[in-house]
Design a protein around this motif. Structure first.
Motif, PDB file in Angstrom:
ATOM      1  N   PHE A 303       0.671  -1.166  -0.089  1.00 22.19           N
ATOM      2  CA  PHE A 303       0.077   0.037  -0.050  1.00 22.19           C
ATOM      3  C   PHE A 303       0.976   1.211  -0.008  1.00 22.19           C
ATOM      4  N   VAL A 304       1.912   1.217   0.693  1.00 24.17           N
ATOM      5  CA  VAL A 304       2.743   2.417   0.850  1.00 24.17           C
ATOM      6  C   VAL A 304       3.506   2.610  -0.331  1.00 24.17           C
ATOM      7  N   VAL A 305       3.971   1.758  -0.919  1.00 24.12           N
ATOM      8  CA  VAL A 305       4.885   1.700  -2.320  1.00 24.12           C
ATOM      9  C   VAL A 305       3.678   2.359  -3.532  1.00 24.12           C
ATOM     10  N   MET A 306       2.469   1.765  -3.479  1.00 26.53           N
ATOM     11  CA  MET A 306       1.675   2.182  -4.388  1.00 26.53           C
ATOM     12  C   MET A 306       1.233   3.521  -4.247  1.00 26.53           C
ATOM     13  N   THR A 307       1.300   3.904  -3.216  1.00 19.12           N
ATOM     14  CA  THR A 307       0.545   5.578  -2.952  1.00 19.12           C
ATOM     15  C   THR A 307       1.555   6.268  -3.224  1.00 19.12           C
ATOM     16  N   ARG A 308       2.905   6.051  -2.756  1.00 18.08           N
ATOM     17  CA  ARG A 308       4.227   7.029  -3.234  1.00 18.08           C
ATOM     18  C   ARG A 308       4.389   7.089  -4.632  1.00 18.08           C
ATOM     19  N   ARG A 309       4.101   6.107  -5.262  1.00 15.59           N
ATOM     20  CA  ARG A 309       4.395   6.119  -6.757  1.00 15.59           C
ATOM     21  C   ARG A 309       3.231   6.959  -7.674  1.00 15.59           C
ATOM     22  N   ILE A 310       2.182   6.924  -7.086  1.00 16.30           N
ATOM     23  CA  ILE A 310       0.983   7.444  -7.699  1.00 16.30           C
ATOM     24  C   ILE A 310       1.075   8.963  -7.552  1.00 16.30           C
ATOM     25  N   PHE A 311       0.764   9.400  -6.236  1.00 15.28           N
ATOM     26  CA  PHE A 311       0.385  10.741  -5.817  1.00 15.28           C
ATOM     27  C   PHE A 311       1.740  11.725  -5.625  1.00 15.28           C
ATOM     28  N   PRO A 312       1.472  12.764  -5.746  1.00 13.85           N
ATOM     29  CA  PRO A 312       2.460  13.878  -5.048  1.00 13.85           C
ATOM     30  C   PRO A 312       2.313  13.856  -3.650  1.00 13.85           C
ATOM     31  N   ALA A 313       3.305  14.873  -2.986  1.00 11.22           N
ATOM     32  CA  ALA A 313       3.822  14.297  -1.667  1.00 11.22           C
ATOM     33  C   ALA A 313       2.605  14.868  -0.633  1.00 11.22           C
ATOM     34  N   VAL A 314       1.825  15.699  -1.162  1.00 12.63           N
ATOM     35  CA  VAL A 314       0.977  16.351  -0.306  1.00 12.63           C
ATOM     36  C   VAL A 314      -0.070  15.345  -0.139  1.00 12.63           C
ATOM     37  N   ILE A 315      -0.531  14.735  -1.183  1.00 10.66           N
ATOM     38  CA  ILE A 315      -1.745  13.815  -1.249  1.00 10.66           C
ATOM     39  C   ILE A 315      -1.250  12.541  -0.845  1.00 10.66           C
ATOM     40  N   SER A 316       0.142  11.903  -0.930  1.00  8.91           N
ATOM     41  CA  SER A 316       0.498  10.628  -0.413  1.00  8.91           C
ATOM     42  C   SER A 316       0.553  10.962   0.846  1.00  8.91           C
ATOM     43  N   GLY A 317       1.090  12.061   1.605  1.00  8.83           N
ATOM     44  CA  GLY A 317       1.183  12.322   2.917  1.00  8.83           C
ATOM     45  C   GLY A 317      -0.088  11.976   3.580  1.00  8.83           C
ATOM     46  N   VAL A 318      -1.137  12.655   3.207  1.00 14.34           N
ATOM     47  CA  VAL A 318      -2.636  12.549   3.796  1.00 14.34           C
ATOM     48  C   VAL A 318      -2.986  10.944   3.610  1.00 14.34           C
ATOM     49  N   LEU A 319      -2.647  10.250   2.544  1.00 20.81           N
ATOM     50  CA  LEU A 319      -3.033   8.677   2.340  1.00 20.81           C
ATOM     51  C   LEU A 319      -2.322   8.149   3.066  1.00 20.81           C
ATOM     52  N   LEU A 320      -1.173   8.337   3.538  1.00 24.79           N
ATOM     53  CA  LEU A 320      -0.303   7.439   4.245  1.00 24.79           C
ATOM     54  C   LEU A 320      -0.605   7.382   5.558  1.00 24.79           C
ATOM     55  N   SER A 321      -1.205   8.704   6.070  1.00 24.37           N
ATOM     56  CA  SER A 321      -1.321   8.953   7.300  1.00 24.37           C
ATOM     57  C   SER A 321      -2.806   7.964   7.828  1.00 24.37           C
ATOM     58  N   ALA A 322      -3.254   7.366   6.550  1.00 20.31           N
ATOM     59  CA  ALA A 322      -4.363   6.370   7.032  1.00 20.31           C
ATOM     60  C   ALA A 322      -3.564   5.151   7.646  1.00 20.31           C
ATOM     61  N   VAL A 323      -2.342   4.891   7.238  1.00 18.28           N
ATOM     62  CA  VAL A 323      -1.657   3.830   7.980  1.00 18.28           C
ATOM     63  C   VAL A 323      -1.387   4.070   9.297  1.00 18.28           C
ATOM     64  N   LEU A 324      -0.961   5.202   9.644  1.00 22.86           N
ATOM     65  CA  LEU A 324      -0.940   5.769  11.045  1.00 22.86           C
ATOM     66  C   LEU A 324      -2.213   5.424  11.891  1.00 22.86           C
ATOM     67  N   ALA A 325      -3.305   6.215  11.069  1.00 23.50           N
ATOM     68  CA  ALA A 325      -4.737   6.213  11.629  1.00 23.50           C
ATOM     69  C   ALA A 325      -4.926   4.652  12.017  1.00 23.50           C
ATOM     70  N   ALA A 326      -4.893   3.732  11.120  1.00 21.78           N
ATOM     71  CA  ALA A 326      -5.247   2.462  11.263  1.00 21.78           C
ATOM     72  C   ALA A 326      -4.507   1.687  12.445  1.00 21.78           C
ATOM     73  N   ALA A 327      -3.403   1.949  12.425  1.00 21.14           N
ATOM     74  CA  ALA A 327      -2.452   1.361  13.592  1.00 21.14           C
ATOM     75  C   ALA A 327      -2.785   1.950  14.965  1.00 21.14           C
ATOM     76  N   MET A 328      -2.918   3.413  14.808  1.00 21.02           N
ATOM     77  CA  MET A 328      -3.223   4.209  16.232  1.00 21.02           C
ATOM     78  C   MET A 328      -4.606   3.665  16.795  1.00 21.02           C
ATOM     79  N   SER A 329      -5.531   3.613  15.998  1.00 21.72           N
ATOM     80  CA  SER A 329      -6.969   3.486  16.408  1.00 21.72           C
ATOM     81  C   SER A 329      -7.251   2.180  16.837  1.00 21.72           C
ATOM     82  N   THR A 330      -6.500   1.084  16.624  1.00 20.07           N
ATOM     83  CA  THR A 330      -6.390  -0.174  17.202  1.00 20.07           C
ATOM     84  C   THR A 330      -5.690  -0.070  18.555  1.00 20.07           C
ATOM     85  N   ALA A 331      -4.211   0.433  18.536  1.00 19.49           N
ATOM     86  CA  ALA A 331      -3.552   0.444  19.682  1.00 19.49           C
ATOM     87  C   ALA A 331      -4.216   1.115  20.805  1.00 19.49           C
TER      88      ALA A 331
END
Length: 485
Positions: A303-331
């Motif tokens: 997921f991380v590699v796909m996101t960074r290859r497709i989108f510019p940094a501002v958008i990829s930063g927001v989308l990759l924050s979803a990984v943080l969101a998923a990890a933190m929301s469970t922890a």
């Protein structure tokens, strides 16, 4: 290091911390029930997305898609099992658990509910449950912390161990300060972000694929859904975990009314089914988009590699924050559930002899949050800790096998007894762990033998035990009637 992505991460993390601080000052005089269960005032949307987000950790963006990316569609049965189990838990378990927990002394934790459900004065079940909670949640939290460290390392180049500590400090802070309300509201926002990311990334990648990209996958049987009977049975077995997953089903108990619960069920089931469907798409589209890369597989980064290859940094930063969101929301949910179990089921009845006041209970829970976090960090930082997916599967199996049978029988079988529930929890946990240690070579997920062993033990011991007292049967009847309103 991409400074734009890092800046987006920082803004996101500050926002999460702000929620915890706001609830801390808003609820400075909150009670034990408020800290651990939000005073049973959660609305439909917050409860539903909070339950979903606390369930769908970073493994749904990193672990599950990468399993499908590397091994093929035979892994899709995990998603099928999870969708079925989650739906059934909302439809059948949730209405009864909410009303039963209220009738059973307004219980705020699962062990407390099981004890009060049988009007027992014994604390053995609470102690057994608390031990399972502390062990399994520590392993579960380690998976979330490891996911955060992997993501930070990939995006910023920051040392993985240092990144894990940073992520843990953020999660601990807002959980420590705001309790259940802060956790639920952060999970709500994080659930929305995860949904957006899961919808956008695979669709964008699929649109960029060259014609005939699927033919480039030369792994034998990659597209075969029926890869082996072990994959099918084990995948479907994941659904059993939902019936005993404390940090998820505690949301059922927090909803303010049966009407709101029915709304939550529709929202929660829809959200989860969509997330699981797109997790499968991330894995399959990622395999065609990236090709097989062992570093992507070993670090669960499709997921991380796909996101960074497709989108510019501002958008990829927001989308990759979803990984943080998923990890933190469970922890955060795991830490809070473990803290509430220890404070309510060990500290007050065993250590303090039921003399602890509400404020003392709050601080006992907060200290447990810190202790579990430290142990989880130690596990996550070990080189031999295992993958994100393996850590999740181990904890998921223990919870489902231990608590699922006992909770279901307490809700749907009037003849169920306290001794049966305690024996079921103990047997389910022991068989699950033993199968993992000595029978994992069979390819059958340990939750399956653990769950049915726990169910059998609970039924046999209940039948052999004296019939429940009249007061216990009357409590059962009242709760059933209330759940049908």
């Amino acid at each position: 290091m991409n400074l734009t992505e890092v800046s987006v991460f920082i803004v996101y993390l500050v926002f999460m911390l702000t929620i915890g601080v706001w609830f801390f000052f808003r609820d400075r005089n909150q009670t034990e029930k408020g800290y651990f269960l939000g005073d049973r005032k959660m609305g439909a949307w917050v409860a539903a997305l909070s339950a979903g987000a606390s369930d769908m950790s970073a493994w749904v963006l990193m672990g599950l898609p990468t399993s499908i990316y590397a091994l093929g569609l035979g892994q899709v049965w995990i998603a099928v099992g999870l969708a079925l189990g989650y739906s059934l838990s909302w439809i059948y378990e949730a209405p009864r658990l909410r009303t039963f927990s209220i009738e059973a002394g307004d219980s705020i934790t699962i062990p407390q509910y099981l004890t009060n459900r049988f009007l027992s004065q014994s604390k053995s079940l609470q102690l057994i449950s608390a031990v399972v909670f502390l062990v399994a949640y520590t392993v579960y939290a380690a998976s979330s912390i490891k996911a955060c460290g992997t993501l930070f390392n990939t995006v910023t180049g920051l040392d993985t161990t240092i990144a894990m500590y940073l992520a843990a400090v953020i999660v601990i802070s807002y959980t420590f300060l705001g309790g259940f309300s802060a956790v639920s509201w952060t999970d709500f926002f994080q659930g929305m972000l995860v949904l957006a990311a899961m919808l956008i990334v695979p669709i964008a990648a699929a649109a960029m694929l060259e014609p005939g990209a699927s033919a480039a996958i030369d792994t034998p049987h990659y597209w075969s859904v029926f890869s082996s009977w072990q994959d099918i049975v084990s995948g479907l077995g994941w659904g059993l975990g939902y019936f005993g997953m404390p940090h998820i089903i505690i949301r059922f108990m927090s909803i303010k009314s049966q009407a709101e619960l029915r709304k939550s069920a529709k929202i929660g089931i829809s959200w989860t089914v969509i997330i699981l469907l797109f997790a499968v798409l991330v894995g399959t589209v990622g395999r065609m988009f990236i090709g097989y890369d062992e570093s992507v597989n070993s670090n669960s980064l499709v997921f991380v590699v796909m996101t960074r290859r497709i989108f510019p940094a501002v958008i990829s930063g927001v989308l990759l924050s979803a990984v943080l969101a998923a990890a933190m929301s469970t922890a955060d949910s795991q830490l809070l559930a473990a803290a509430s179990a220890f404070a309510s089921d060990v500290y007050r009845p065993v250590i303090r002899g039921n003399h602890a006041g509400s404020r003392e209970m709050l601080w006992a829970g907060r200290i447990v949050v810190l202790v579990i976090s430290c142990v989880a960090l130690y596990i996550a930082a070990r080189p031999d800790a295992g993958s994100i997916m393996s850590l999740v599967s181990n904890a998921w199996g223990v919870f489902g096998a231990a608590f699922g049978p006992a909770i279901l029988l307490s809700l749907f079988w009037k003849r169920s007894t306290y001794a049966g529930a305690a024996c079921g929890i103990f047997t389910g946990a022991v068989v699950d762990i033993a199968w993992l240690m000595y029978m994992s070579h069979t390819g059958v997920y340990e939750i399956i033998p653990g769950f049915f062993a726990g169910l059998l033990a609970a039924v046999i011991v209940s039948v052999l035990s004296p019939k429940p007292a009249k007061e216990v049967e009357e409590l059962f009847d009242r709760a059933v009637k209330a759940s049908e309103v």
